[in-house]
Design an enzyme around this catalytic site. Structure first.
Site, PDB file in Angstrom:
ATOM      1  N   HIS A   9      -2.710  -1.849  82.202  1.00  0.00           N
ATOM      2  CA  HIS A   9      -2.870  -1.568  80.774  1.00  0.00           C
ATOM      3  C   HIS A   9      -1.545  -1.273  80.095  1.00  0.00           C
ATOM      4  CE1 HIS A   9      -7.079  -1.460  81.981  1.00  0.00           C
ATOM      5  NE2 HIS A   9      -7.207  -2.068  80.819  1.00  0.00           N
ATOM      6  N   ARG A  25     -10.688  -2.124  72.649  1.00  0.00           N
ATOM      7  CA  ARG A  25     -10.702  -1.190  73.782  1.00  0.00           C
ATOM      8  C   ARG A  25     -10.715   0.238  73.221  1.00  0.00           C
ATOM      9  NH1 ARG A  25      -6.902  -5.269  76.040  1.00  0.00           N
ATOM     10  NH2 ARG A  25      -7.590  -5.814  78.135  1.00  0.00           N
ATOM     11  N   GLU A  37     -16.999  -8.734  84.863  1.00  0.00           N
ATOM     12  CA  GLU A  37     -15.694  -8.485  85.479  1.00  0.00           C
ATOM     13  C   GLU A  37     -15.817  -8.059  86.943  1.00  0.00           C
ATOM     14  OE1 GLU A  37     -13.557  -5.704  82.991  1.00  0.00           O
ATOM     15  OE2 GLU A  37     -15.351  -4.582  82.521  1.00  0.00           O
ATOM     16  N   ASP A  72     -10.064  -7.674  85.542  1.00  0.00           N
ATOM     17  CA  ASP A  72     -10.766  -6.988  86.624  1.00  0.00           C
ATOM     18  C   ASP A  72     -11.459  -7.967  87.561  1.00  0.00           C
ATOM     19  OD1 ASP A  72     -10.301  -4.193  86.459  1.00  0.00           O
ATOM     20  OD2 ASP A  72     -11.356  -4.191  84.554  1.00  0.00           O
ATOM     21  N   ARG A 111      -4.870  -4.257  90.469  1.00  0.00           N
ATOM     22  CA  ARG A 111      -4.098  -4.930  89.405  1.00  0.00           C
ATOM     23  C   ARG A 111      -2.850  -4.165  88.993  1.00  0.00           C
ATOM     24  NH1 ARG A 111      -8.364  -4.363  84.335  1.00  0.00           N
ATOM     25  NH2 ARG A 111      -6.613  -4.535  82.920  1.00  0.00           N
ATOM     26  N   CYS A 140     -11.963 -12.728  77.823  1.00  0.00           N
ATOM     27  CA  CYS A 140     -11.055 -11.808  77.130  1.00  0.00           C
ATOM     28  C   CYS A 140      -9.994 -11.182  78.042  1.00  0.00           C
ATOM     29  CB  CYS A 140     -11.840 -10.711  76.422  1.00  0.00           C
ATOM     30  SG  CYS A 140     -12.713  -9.619  77.543  1.00  0.00           S
TER      31      CYS A 140
HETATM   32  C1  PEP Z   1     -10.570  -7.283  81.797  1.00  0.00           C
HETATM   33  O1  PEP Z   1     -10.842  -6.598  82.772  1.00  0.00           O
HETATM   34  O2  PEP Z   1     -10.277  -8.493  81.860  1.00  0.00           O
HETATM   35  C2  PEP Z   1     -10.555  -6.698  80.447  1.00  0.00           C
HETATM   36  C3  PEP Z   1     -10.392  -7.445  79.384  1.00  0.00           C
HETATM   37  O3  PEP Z   1     -10.674  -5.343  80.332  1.00  0.00           O
HETATM   38  P1  PEP Z   1      -9.505  -4.330  80.667  1.00  0.00           P
HETATM   39  O4  PEP Z   1      -8.224  -5.110  80.763  1.00  0.00           O
HETATM   40  O5  PEP Z   1      -9.490  -3.331  79.581  1.00  0.00           O
HETATM   41  O6  PEP Z   1      -9.932  -3.769  81.994  1.00  0.00           O
HETATM   42 MG    MG Z   2     -11.724  -4.630  82.626  1.00  0.00          MG
END
Ligand code: PEP
Ligand code: MG
Length: 506
Positions: free
Chosen positions: A111, A218, A357, A381, A391, A428
């Site tokens: 993130h 988010r 995810e 995810d 990740r 996304c």
């Molecule tokens: C994802 O997991 O691809 C996603 C868009 O959510 P985040 O990156 O906030 O986990």
């Molecule tokens: Mg996610």
């Protein structure tokens, strides 16, 4: 390290025990003792390190007093070099107008990296030992796109980078000019491009870059770094602000996806002591648990009220399967009944969708599609859980591969399940913003992409150069390839061919 140092913490605890003073005062006394030692040092540089101890003291003090920890305040134009940065700190750095950031830890879809991208801060993460190689006042060059960092470059290299910077600004201006053109392929298939945002302050950029709405808000960032939990009014007002600024374009708002690398003070206080937070009590699981249920209901009340003000969709993160989807929908029903009882307006038919995810969700997408209104594939995810690769872990980032055959099968299955059930499927994750993988996503049947606003123009340009028919034939060939490397080579060949054609036509 300072917080593990007996001279600081041990001494403060000693003062509290012996003198029965409060923690804040105990810590101040311990810091004063250390500061006294620093004051005796002859070397000016070392003497000034006293301020580092004071800095730590200030932050601990604010925590003890339950105040905001306050922004990090590097000088403007600085490049921040850190072992790691929390997403909340990164968001603050954007406001401090830093020129870039580089860290030892992290991965491309951590993130921290996502926020840096959203705020257009050049960043390279996962460098393992950059904090050992860079000193204060070094000159540092960063190429965030290529993941390159050069410490104390030669004048010739600086001038090369300046040229590249100018070239990129010019290319950005050309892409920006396409703002009002549709993301339509050469064979007339329109692809919807949406923006991922962390807050209403990113909406100007989203619209400026030509996004057709918000595909992922988010909401965790509403309270990361804040000690107070957002109340119903905050949820309501924020969602209404998003809808109003979008002027009729849709907004998909995701309920809290807290945990793992997105920690909030209340979660830290709960001190869950999880050995494996990425697989733990996080996201929708937290919202459905005793610990998070109140927060979840408050958020849902705010969002449902906002649904009366525009095309708002509610999305649940990290749904593992039907049982969890039903549990989440039950809470929505409960909140709807409460609102109706209070005669508060909301959209009865508000769309409820889920993030796909986890492999468990992707593999049961046909079942899930029967009970929700839309899917959004969270590849950040989905890759993590399919490849069993954290990740945010720099040591295994080489395994983090969006074009692994397993991922393409899962994405293809989800797109198909959505199509058969007649519900929209957006993608996304960060790979949505990578123009070089767009042919694969189109070929797999994805028709909606949501990404950092800054990526919209480039992805649009890529889509406008392709034909869906071509991407489908490409996928037929790609399906036979056993490794991500071979897939990448074949996709690059296709993209290169398009660039050649474009140049030829020009
Ligand atoms: C994802 O997991 O691809 C996603 C868009 O959510 P985040 O990156 O906030 O986990
Ligand atoms: Mg996610």
């Amino acid at each position: 390290m300072m917080l593990h140092d007996e001279h600081l913490v041990g001494a403060a605890v000693g003062y509290i025990r012996e003198e029965l003073i409060n923690a804040e005062w105990g810590l101040r006394r311990a810091v004063d003792d250390i500061a006294g030692v620093f004051d005796q040092i002859e070397d000016e540089y070392l003497r000034e390190r006293r301020s580092d101890v004071e800095f730590v003291f200030e932050r601990v003090l604010r925590n003890l007093l339950g105040r905001d920890t306050g922004p990090l305040q590097p000088p403007p134009d600085a490049i921040v070099v850190a072992y790691d940065l929390s997403p909340a700190d990164t968001a603050q750095l954007h406001k401090a107008a830093v020129s870039g950031l580089i860290t030892d830890a992290g991965g491309k879809t951590s993130h921290t990296a996502i926020i840096a991208r959203a705020h257009e801060i050049p960043a390279v993460v996962g460098l393992e030992n950059i904090t050992e190689l860079v000193e204060t006042d070094d000159l540092v060059l960063i190429d965030g796109a290529a993941g390159i960092v050069i410490v104390n470059p030669t004048a010739a290299t600086v001038s090369e980078f300046r040229d590249e910077q100018r070239r990129q600004v010019a290319a950005g201006a050309v892409l920006h000019a396409m703002r009002d053109l549709p993301a339509r392929t050469r064979d007339d298939v329109e692809i919807q491009l949406f923006a991922n945002i962390d807050g209403p302050d990113e909406l100007d950029d989203a619209l400026d870059y030509g996004a057709m709405g918000v595909g992922l808000f988010r909401t965790e960032y509403l309270f990361m770094g804040h000690t107070l939990l957002p109340d119903e009014e905050t949820h309501f007002r924020t969602a209404v602000e998003v809808l109003e600024r979008l002027g009729g374009l849709p907004a998909t708002i995701r309920t809290f996806d807290l945990g793992a690398d997105k920690l909030a003070p209340f979660l830290e206080a709960a001190d869950l002591q999880e050995a494996n937070p990425a697989l733990g009590l996080r996201s929708i699981r937290l919202c459905l648990s005793e610990l998070g249920r109140g927060l979840f209901k408050t958020q849902l009340r705010g969002l449902l009220r906002a649904s009366a003000h525009g095309p708002l969709k509610i999305m649940f993160p990290m749904i593992s399967g039907i049982a969890e989807l039903r549990a989440a929908k039950l809470v929505v029903d409960e909140v709807k009944i409460e609102l109706a009882a209070d005669s508060i307006k909301f959209d009865e038919k508000v769309k409820l969708g889920i993030m796909i995810e986890m492999p468990s969700a992707a593999l049961t997408a046909d079942l899930l599609a029967q009970e929700c209104d839309f899917f959004s594939i969270g590849t950040n995810d989905l890759i993590q859980y399919t490849m069993a690769v954290d990740r945010v872990n720099e040591y295994v980032s080489y395994l983090y591969e969006p074009l692994h055959p397993s991922l393409m099968r899962l994405i293809g299955d989800v797109a198909r399940a959505g199509k058969e059930a007649g519900i929209p499927v957006t993608l996304c994750g960060e790979m949505a913003g990578d123009p070089t993988v767009a042919p694969v996503l189109l070929g797999l049947g994805i028709r909606e992409l949501s990404m950092s606003a800054v990526s919209v123009p480039e992805v649009k340009a890529a889509i406008r150069s392709m034909a869906v028919g071509e991407t489908e034939s490409l996928m037929l060939r790609i399906k036979k390839l056993p490794t991500a490397a071979e897939v990448r080579a074949m996709v690059s060949e296709y993209v290169f061919g398009l660039t050649g054609q474009r140049k030829g036509r020009a």
